[in-house]
Motif scaffolding. Sequence first.
Motif, PDB file in Angstrom:
ATOM      1  N   ARG A  55       0.837  -1.206   0.000  1.00 56.87           N
ATOM      2  CA  ARG A  55       0.000   0.000   0.000  1.00 56.87           C
ATOM      3  C   ARG A  55       0.876   1.263   0.000  1.00 56.87           C
ATOM      4  N   LEU A  56       1.972   1.232   0.735  1.00 53.35           N
ATOM      5  CA  LEU A  56       2.868   2.383   0.788  1.00 53.35           C
ATOM      6  C   LEU A  56       3.528   2.634  -0.571  1.00 53.35           C
TER       7      LEU A  56
ATOM      8  N   GLN B  55       1.893   7.589  -6.618  1.00 55.80           N
ATOM      9  CA  GLN B  55       1.078   8.787  -6.803  1.00 55.80           C
ATOM     10  C   GLN B  55       1.871  10.053  -6.407  1.00 55.80           C
ATOM     11  N   GLN B  56       2.699   9.930  -5.383  1.00 53.97           N
ATOM     12  CA  GLN B  56       3.531  11.084  -4.995  1.00 53.97           C
ATOM     13  C   GLN B  56       4.515  11.439  -6.104  1.00 53.97           C
ATOM     14  N   ASP B  57       5.049  10.403  -6.798  1.00 57.34           N
ATOM     15  CA  ASP B  57       5.948  10.684  -7.927  1.00 57.34           C
ATOM     16  C   ASP B  57       5.193  11.401  -9.041  1.00 57.34           C
ATOM     17  N   SER B  58       3.890  10.966  -9.334  1.00 55.61           N
ATOM     18  CA  SER B  58       3.087  11.641 -10.363  1.00 55.61           C
ATOM     19  C   SER B  58       2.823  13.085  -9.970  1.00 55.61           C
ATOM     20  N   LEU B  59       2.584  13.315  -8.671  1.00 54.26           N
ATOM     21  CA  LEU B  59       2.336  14.672  -8.195  1.00 54.26           C
ATOM     22  C   LEU B  59       3.568  15.537  -8.406  1.00 54.26           C
ATOM     23  N   ALA B  60       4.740  14.979  -8.170  1.00 51.80           N
ATOM     24  CA  ALA B  60       5.969  15.745  -8.353  1.00 51.80           C
ATOM     25  C   ALA B  60       6.166  16.089  -9.828  1.00 51.80           C
ATOM     26  N   ALA B  61       5.864  15.144 -10.724  1.00 54.41           N
ATOM     27  CA  ALA B  61       6.027  15.408 -12.153  1.00 54.41           C
ATOM     28  C   ALA B  61       5.066  16.500 -12.618  1.00 54.41           C
ATOM     29  N   GLU B  62       3.781  16.420 -12.151  1.00 53.19           N
ATOM     30  CA  GLU B  62       2.809  17.444 -12.535  1.00 53.19           C
ATOM     31  C   GLU B  62       3.253  18.810 -12.002  1.00 53.19           C
ATOM     32  N   GLY B  63       3.820  18.841 -10.821  1.00 54.28           N
ATOM     33  CA  GLY B  63       4.287  20.100 -10.264  1.00 54.28           C
ATOM     34  C   GLY B  63       5.409  20.705 -11.100  1.00 54.28           C
ATOM     35  N   GLN B  64       6.321  19.840 -11.589  1.00 53.38           N
ATOM     36  CA  GLN B  64       7.411  20.344 -12.421  1.00 53.38           C
ATOM     37  C   GLN B  64       6.871  20.928 -13.725  1.00 53.38           C
ATOM     38  N   ARG B  65       5.843  20.223 -14.328  1.00 52.43           N
ATOM     39  CA  ARG B  65       5.254  20.746 -15.564  1.00 52.43           C
ATOM     40  C   ARG B  65       4.563  22.091 -15.315  1.00 52.43           C
ATOM     41  N   ALA B  66       3.888  22.232 -14.186  1.00 54.10           N
ATOM     42  CA  ALA B  66       3.213  23.491 -13.885  1.00 54.10           C
ATOM     43  C   ALA B  66       4.238  24.619 -13.707  1.00 54.10           C
ATOM     44  N   GLU B  67       5.362  24.308 -13.036  1.00 55.91           N
ATOM     45  CA  GLU B  67       6.399  25.323 -12.865  1.00 55.91           C
ATOM     46  C   GLU B  67       6.988  25.749 -14.207  1.00 55.91           C
TER      47      GLU B  67
ATOM     48  N   LEU C  54      -3.174  22.035 -15.204  1.00 56.99           N
ATOM     49  CA  LEU C  54      -2.229  21.317 -14.334  1.00 56.99           C
ATOM     50  C   LEU C  54      -2.509  21.578 -12.863  1.00 56.99           C
ATOM     51  N   GLY C  55      -2.939  22.784 -12.523  1.00 57.36           N
ATOM     52  CA  GLY C  55      -3.256  23.098 -11.128  1.00 57.36           C
ATOM     53  C   GLY C  55      -4.406  22.266 -10.618  1.00 57.36           C
ATOM     54  N   ALA C  56      -5.443  22.024 -11.472  1.00 53.32           N
ATOM     55  CA  ALA C  56      -6.592  21.207 -11.059  1.00 53.32           C
ATOM     56  C   ALA C  56      -6.145  19.765 -10.807  1.00 53.32           C
ATOM     57  N   ARG C  57      -5.318  19.191 -11.682  1.00 55.88           N
ATOM     58  CA  ARG C  57      -4.858  17.807 -11.490  1.00 55.88           C
ATOM     59  C   ARG C  57      -3.993  17.686 -10.216  1.00 55.88           C
ATOM     60  N   ILE C  58      -3.146  18.652  -9.967  1.00 52.25           N
ATOM     61  CA  ILE C  58      -2.274  18.617  -8.766  1.00 52.25           C
ATOM     62  C   ILE C  58      -3.108  18.627  -7.495  1.00 52.25           C
ATOM     63  N   GLU C  59      -4.154  19.457  -7.456  1.00 54.78           N
ATOM     64  CA  GLU C  59      -5.010  19.521  -6.271  1.00 54.78           C
ATOM     65  C   GLU C  59      -5.693  18.199  -6.008  1.00 54.78           C
ATOM     66  N   ALA C  60      -6.172  17.514  -7.066  1.00 53.77           N
ATOM     67  CA  ALA C  60      -6.840  16.222  -6.886  1.00 53.77           C
ATOM     68  C   ALA C  60      -5.866  15.159  -6.340  1.00 53.77           C
ATOM     69  N   LEU C  61      -4.626  15.115  -6.867  1.00 60.92           N
ATOM     70  CA  LEU C  61      -3.636  14.152  -6.370  1.00 60.92           C
ATOM     71  C   LEU C  61      -3.276  14.424  -4.903  1.00 60.92           C
ATOM     72  N   GLN C  62      -3.137  15.657  -4.525  1.00 62.23           N
ATOM     73  CA  GLN C  62      -2.799  16.003  -3.135  1.00 62.23           C
ATOM     74  C   GLN C  62      -3.886  15.528  -2.167  1.00 62.23           C
TER      75      GLN C  62
ATOM     76  N   HIS D 173      -6.003  12.992  -2.620  1.00 64.58           N
ATOM     77  CA  HIS D 173      -5.987  11.524  -2.544  1.00 64.58           C
ATOM     78  C   HIS D 173      -4.820  11.021  -1.674  1.00 64.58           C
ATOM     79  N   ILE D 174      -3.660  11.614  -1.827  1.00 62.22           N
ATOM     80  CA  ILE D 174      -2.482  11.190  -1.038  1.00 62.22           C
ATOM     81  C   ILE D 174      -2.689  11.514   0.441  1.00 62.22           C
ATOM     82  N   ALA D 175      -3.261  12.701   0.737  1.00 61.21           N
ATOM     83  CA  ALA D 175      -3.493  13.065   2.131  1.00 61.21           C
ATOM     84  C   ALA D 175      -4.445  12.100   2.809  1.00 61.21           C
ATOM     85  N   ALA D 176      -5.483  11.636   2.045  1.00 59.30           N
ATOM     86  CA  ALA D 176      -6.449  10.696   2.631  1.00 59.30           C
ATOM     87  C   ALA D 176      -5.804   9.340   2.917  1.00 59.30           C
ATOM     88  N   ALA D 177      -4.805   8.927   2.158  1.00 58.71           N
ATOM     89  CA  ALA D 177      -4.146   7.618   2.349  1.00 58.71           C
ATOM     90  C   ALA D 177      -3.186   7.602   3.530  1.00 58.71           C
TER      91      ALA D 177
END
Length: 899
Positions: free
Chosen positions: A262-263, A269-281, A662-670, A672-676
């Motif tokens: 599970r971890l 998902q955290q890696d996907s969040l980091a990639a989306e963040g780099q694209r947004a930057e 990209l901002g909308a996708r990043i918020e959704a991933l954050q 989901h990760i926080a809930a896990a």
Amino acid sequence: MKLTRLRIEQLRQFRAPFEIRDFAPGLNLFSGPNEAGKSTLVAAIRAAFFERHRSGAVDDLRPWGDSAAAPTVELDFELGGQPCRLVKSFLARKRCELRIGTQGLDGAEAEDRLAELLGFQHAGKGASKAEHWGIPGLLWIQQGAAQELREAVGHATDHLRSALEASLGEVAASGGDDLLASVQAQRSELLTEAGGRPRGPYKDALEREAALAATLGGLDAAIAHYRQRVDALASLRRAHAADELEQPWVDCRRRQHEAAERLQAIQAQQDSLAAEGQRAEAAERRAALLRSQLEAWAREDQALAARAAAQAEALAARDAAAAPLAHWQARQEGAARELDAARAALRQARQQHARAQLARDAAAAAARAQACARQLAEAAGAREALLAVQRAAAASAIPAAELKTLRTLERQLAEVHIQRDAAATRLAWVLQADCALRLGEATLSGSGEIRLTAPASLELPGLGRLEIAPGGGSDLATLDARGDELADRRRTLLARLGLPDLAAAEARELEHSRLQQQLAAAQATLQALAPQGVDALGAEHAALQARADELARALADAGGEGAGDGGDKVSAAGPAPTAGDTPPLSVDQAEAAEQAAAHTLAAIQGERHRAQLAAADAASRLDAATRELAAARALCADPVRAARIAQSSAELTDALAERKALGARIEALQQHIAAARPDILQQDVERFRATAEELETQHRVRRDQLMRLEVELQTEGAQGLEERRAECARDHAQAARRAGELRRRAAALDLLLGLLQDKRRALTRRLQAPLQKHLNRYLQLLFPQASLEIDENLTPGPLTRGVESGDFEQLSFGAREQMGVISRLAYADLLAEAGRPTLIILDDALVHSDAERLAQMKRVLFDAATRHQILLFTCHPANWRDLGVAARSIDDLRAGAAQ
């Protein structure tokens, strides 16, 4: 023992000879501040008696830094009614001389004789110590040691016992000494003398019994421990079998793997969040770059209009800067001509000034030479006057130390006369007119008064004769002797000075002071006239005269040559002035005119240069403005520029849209990760892993313990613990019986010795009675209604005051110090009754006593001084002002010895 004189030399701070005479037979009080030498005097007395004259362990007596010193002590004293003198030198000159009456001894024989008489012994090797000092060590109290009584009494016990036995005769003997010694010896084989602790065979028996008891206890503990471990082995086997069956660590490993999976999903998902963040930057950076490009093109359009305005301003400035340049060029040419004329006038003025200055220098040099000649003559006269005053001052000089000594002798003589008059007998008479008396060779009539300092006979006509003896007695004789001695010293000193009396000496001192003042004034006068000396002033005069002669010759030469030279120079500069022209300028005026012309020219040149720079700058700015305007027009007219502006606007719109998605996708991933909760999942992985490892470790450790315990129990089972315990129990019973026998014997001997010692103490109390009597005498002066016991070693024991009783060592420091002093006085009384010599020395004792106790101790000391000589040294003379004797200052005695 009565000390009458003490003299020391080359001993610590007393490098010069120092002597104290006329010790009183009772109290002697010496005072002085710290480091005055009080303790050194006590140390000198101790060294004279205690230290061998050949001892090399007395370096502490040597003055600091003087390796060749020979510390010397001379003592005059009375011993057994006979006058004695002891002279002892150490280190560099080793000698010892003793005279007792008419008998003379020296060396070791003299030292051994003194030890025998005074009750002490010398050290076999090295410096003397407290255990050798005997009776003097008890009565001579060192600084800060008055309360340390027990050890001092212990070192003097044998001498005190011998004094008691001499006083009581056969009472000190006892027929039971042999029996007491035998019982003591038998008891000492089994018990220690001090604490009655087991020793020898008794101690060995007890130790054997205790060792066997310990061994027996150890065997019992080993057997019990063996049985406990057998029970522990069964428990380990049951627990090990249960672990083998259940294997609880397997379930923990499974749950660890589930949490880890599970971890890992959450970490993806955290890696996907980091990639989306780099694209947004990246989209944000691209939008910012496009905005800056559009802003730069807008600024280029604004700059085109500014360049056109700047070109118009530069053209107007160039036209305005061209006019002043021609004006300053004409001004510069006129100023250059004026500067050439001013320089020619300056050359002519300097030539005239040089001839005038040479004339003034020659006159000043001649004047200085004449003034120096007058000063030289005055300085020579002042030097002669100084020499005359110096000769007169040297002839009138009188040593200050001898004048001080003479004044001291006069003062002491006056004091002696006053004391003699005070001690003399006053005889006053009032007779009738027809009556007369004869006093010795004198006739008394009328009325009058006389002071008698010597015995005299008073004849009463018709009645008889009265013999009058002054009440001063020996004091008057002492004062007369003192007065004669002081008068002899004064006459000797006046004869050496060649003066009739003190007034003449003081007059000579005043004359010498006046001559010294004249000498100082003459020296000041000579110093003012010739600071470097008369010879240097003569050399200075010769140099000044030579300079004056040289300047006179130079002036004469300039007078013959100046006209031709000046004419040539003037003709070179222009025509010479005539009688009707303006007078020539001075050098200062010519220099001022030349500087003004130069300054005017420089100012004009500066203005012309600035005008040139302004014109060139204006032309340069115009060229630059023209080039910048042409470049700006060409840049804005480029057709490619408009296309690039349109393209950048479209790209900026696309970049902003991508950043929003990209901002909308990043918020959704954050969310989901926080809930896990990945942090909790990580803790679960660590918790299950640690639990599984701990369970596996416990299983392995229990298995190792089980194997090790089985081997140990097999080994111990073969050691025969039960058989060994039975043998140890038998040996222990035998040792206990032997220890019991020795215990009963030791108790019996201890009881018997106690009974014998009680009988012995009863006899000892008869020996202690004389000492107890003297001690009670002083104790009642200090602690009324108190009592102090004396133990069998003649040492003070418990002190009883009313219903309270306490040991000597439990008293306060000040009380122990006071008890130490009165105890020593009692020992001195005991020794005096036995015919033994006594001398009491107190070095800064009783400093810890309060005012009330100190007053009581003064009564004690005054009473003891009627039977003993007491030397009291103190640094607080005010505390002893009412002791009944005057304090003698160590510093005053040293000053008197120096004179």
